[in-house]
Design a protein around this motif. Structure first.
Motif, PDB file in Angstrom:
ATOM      1  N   ALA A  90       3.780 -21.013 -37.556  1.00 49.42           N
ATOM      2  CA  ALA A  90       3.761 -20.356 -36.234  1.00 49.42           C
ATOM      3  C   ALA A  90       3.062 -21.254 -35.211  1.00 49.42           C
ATOM      4  O   ALA A  90       3.498 -21.363 -34.059  1.00 49.42           O
ATOM      5  N   SER A 100       1.468 -19.365 -27.272  1.00 50.38           N
ATOM      6  CA  SER A 100       1.398 -18.016 -27.818  1.00 50.38           C
ATOM      7  C   SER A 100       2.421 -17.876 -28.934  1.00 50.38           C
ATOM      8  O   SER A 100       3.446 -18.560 -28.937  1.00 50.38           O
ATOM      9  N   HIS A 101       2.131 -17.001 -29.882  1.00 47.53           N
ATOM     10  CA  HIS A 101       3.130 -16.623 -30.875  1.00 47.53           C
ATOM     11  C   HIS A 101       2.862 -15.190 -31.317  1.00 47.53           C
ATOM     12  O   HIS A 101       1.746 -14.800 -31.618  1.00 47.53           O
ATOM     13  N   ASP A 102       3.943 -14.386 -31.274  1.00 47.67           N
ATOM     14  CA  ASP A 102       3.862 -12.972 -31.616  1.00 47.67           C
ATOM     15  C   ASP A 102       5.278 -12.435 -31.757  1.00 47.67           C
ATOM     16  O   ASP A 102       6.204 -12.931 -31.091  1.00 47.67           O
ATOM     17  N   ALA A 103       5.447 -11.446 -32.597  1.00 49.71           N
ATOM     18  CA  ALA A 103       6.715 -10.733 -32.750  1.00 49.71           C
ATOM     19  C   ALA A 103       7.894 -11.671 -33.029  1.00 49.71           C
ATOM     20  O   ALA A 103       8.986 -11.478 -32.519  1.00 49.71           O
ATOM     21  N   ALA A 119       7.493 -17.942 -30.685  1.00 48.19           N
ATOM     22  CA  ALA A 119       6.416 -18.803 -30.187  1.00 48.19           C
ATOM     23  C   ALA A 119       6.820 -19.240 -28.788  1.00 48.19           C
ATOM     24  O   ALA A 119       8.003 -19.451 -28.514  1.00 48.19           O
TER      25      ALA A 119
END
Length: 116
Positions: free
Chosen positions: A40, A102-105, A108
Motif C-alpha cells: 500500500a 494517502s491509501h484507504d479503501a 492509493a
C-alpha cells in the motif's frame, strides 16, 4: 508561485498483481529503501512519482529512481530529487515540492504541488 500540480490514484489490488506478475518492476520503479515498504505504501509512492511527472510536464526520459519519497522523522513524506527529475525541476524554477500521500479503501493517491 505555483509552477505545477499533479495528482494520481492507484488501485491497490491491481498494483499488487502487477508487482507479482513482473517482479523486476519493483526494482525498476523504486529505490532499495522504498522497495522494502508494504505494497500500500509502494502504491502511494508510485502515485507520487506519477503525480510529480505530471506536475513537471511529463518529461521524456524521466528516471523513476530520480524521484525518491523519503520519510522525515515525523513520518511526513518528502521527495528527494536528483538526475533527470532535478534537472527538469530546476529548468522550470521549482524551489519547493509539496507532496501528500494517502491509501484507504483499496486506493492509493498522491498530490504534488511545485512551487517557484
Amino acid at each position: 508561485m505555483i509552477i505545477g500540480v499533479g495528482i494520481d490514484v492507484v488501485d491497490l489490488d491491481r498494483f499488487e498483481e502487477s508487482l507479482q506478475r513482473t517482479p523486476a518492476l519493483r526494482e525498476r520503479l523504486f529505490t532499495p529503501s522504498e522497495a522494502s515498504r508494504p505494497h500500500a505504501s509502494l502504491a502511494a509512492r508510485f502515485a507520487a512519482k506519477e503525480a510529480i511527472a505530471k506536475a513537471l510536464g511529463a518529461p521524456v526520459g524521466m528516471a523513476w529512481h530520480d524521484a525518491e519519497i523519503v520519510s522525515e522523522e515525523t513520518g511526513r513524506p518528502r521527495f528527494e530529487l536528483r538526475g533527470t527529475v532535478l534537472a527538469q525541476a530546476d529548468a522550470l524554477g521549482v524551489r519547493h515540492v509539496h507532496v501528500s500521500l494517502s491509501h484507504d479503501a483499496g486506493i492509493a493517491s498522491a498530490v504534488v504541488v511545485l512551487e517557484g
